[in-house]
Design a protein around this motif. Structure first.
Motif, mmCIF file in Angstrom:
data_model
loop_
_atom_site.group_PDB
_atom_site.id
_atom_site.type_symbol
_atom_site.label_atom_id
_atom_site.label_comp_id
_atom_site.label_asym_id
_atom_site.label_seq_id
_atom_site.Cartn_x
_atom_site.Cartn_y
_atom_site.Cartn_z
ATOM 1 N N GLU A 53 0.836 -1.203 0.000
ATOM 2 C CA GLU A 53 0.000 0.000 0.000
ATOM 3 C C GLU A 53 0.870 1.253 0.000
ATOM 4 O OE1 GLU A 53 -2.605 -0.367 3.354
ATOM 5 O OE2 GLU A 53 -3.605 -2.137 2.513
ATOM 6 N N TRP A 54 1.964 1.231 0.761
ATOM 7 C CA TRP A 54 2.888 2.362 0.830
ATOM 8 C C TRP A 54 3.514 2.604 -0.538
ATOM 9 C CZ3 TRP A 54 8.464 2.249 0.862
ATOM 10 C CH2 TRP A 54 9.061 3.447 1.257
ATOM 11 N N LEU A 55 3.933 1.523 -1.207
ATOM 12 C CA LEU A 55 4.501 1.652 -2.548
ATOM 13 C C LEU A 55 3.472 2.201 -3.527
ATOM 14 C CD1 LEU A 55 6.585 -1.641 -2.924
ATOM 15 C CD2 LEU A 55 7.466 0.680 -2.606
ATOM 16 N N ALA A 56 2.244 1.674 -3.466
ATOM 17 C CA ALA A 56 1.180 2.115 -4.370
ATOM 18 C C ALA A 56 0.850 3.584 -4.162
ATOM 19 C CB ALA A 56 -0.063 1.253 -4.173
ATOM 20 N N ALA A 57 1.038 4.084 -2.947
ATOM 21 C CA ALA A 57 0.763 5.493 -2.638
ATOM 22 C C ALA A 57 1.932 6.392 -3.022
ATOM 23 C CB ALA A 57 0.442 5.648 -1.155
ATOM 24 N N GLY A 58 2.965 5.821 -3.614
ATOM 25 C CA GLY A 58 4.117 6.620 -4.024
ATOM 26 C C GLY A 58 5.136 6.811 -2.923
ATOM 27 N N CYS A 59 5.173 5.923 -1.946
ATOM 28 C CA CYS A 59 6.145 5.970 -0.846
ATOM 29 C C CYS A 59 6.117 7.309 -0.106
ATOM 30 C CB CYS A 59 7.555 5.680 -1.361
ATOM 31 S SG CYS A 59 7.705 4.169 -2.312
ATOM 32 N N PRO A 60 4.943 7.719 0.395
ATOM 33 C CA PRO A 60 4.874 9.020 1.066
ATOM 34 C C PRO A 60 5.840 9.118 2.238
ATOM 35 C CG PRO A 60 2.950 7.700 1.590
ATOM 36 C CD PRO A 60 3.713 6.963 0.521
ATOM 37 N N GLY A 61 6.551 10.232 2.297
ATOM 38 C CA GLY A 61 7.498 10.457 3.374
ATOM 39 C C GLY A 61 8.851 9.814 3.156
ATOM 40 N N ALA A 62 8.990 9.071 2.064
ATOM 41 C CA ALA A 62 10.267 8.397 1.801
ATOM 42 C C ALA A 62 11.348 9.422 1.488
ATOM 43 C CB ALA A 62 10.119 7.426 0.638
#
Length: 77
Positions: A53-62
């Motif tokens: 889910e984090w990857l699908a969201a574009g790695c927010p905060g990465a």
């Protein structure tokens, strides 16, 4: 349990899911009776799903590796 999308209202840094109380009670009972191995597998699956889910969201905060290392090692390093 359905794999359907569900509303997750924001609550601090971690999202929360709204589920029917009967479903929550059932999940708690399953957790009480599950073997340690089954609980570990479920934890791994949940962690992988959250990562997907984090990857699908574009790695927010990465942040980039270089950025993090610069912060950890100090700007002189």
């Amino acid at each position: 349990m359905s794999a359907e999308p569900y509303y997750t209202p924001p609550r601090g840094a971690a999202p929360a899911a709204i589920v029917p109380l009967a479903e929550l009670r059932r999940l708690r009972a399953v957790e009480r009776y599950a073997s340690p191995e089954a609980l570990e597998e479920a934890e791994i699956e949940a962690t992988l799903a959250a990562h997907d889910e984090w990857l699908a969201a574009g790695c927010p905060g990465a942040r980039s590796h270089e950025d993090v290392m610069a912060e950890l090692l100090g700007s002189d390093q």
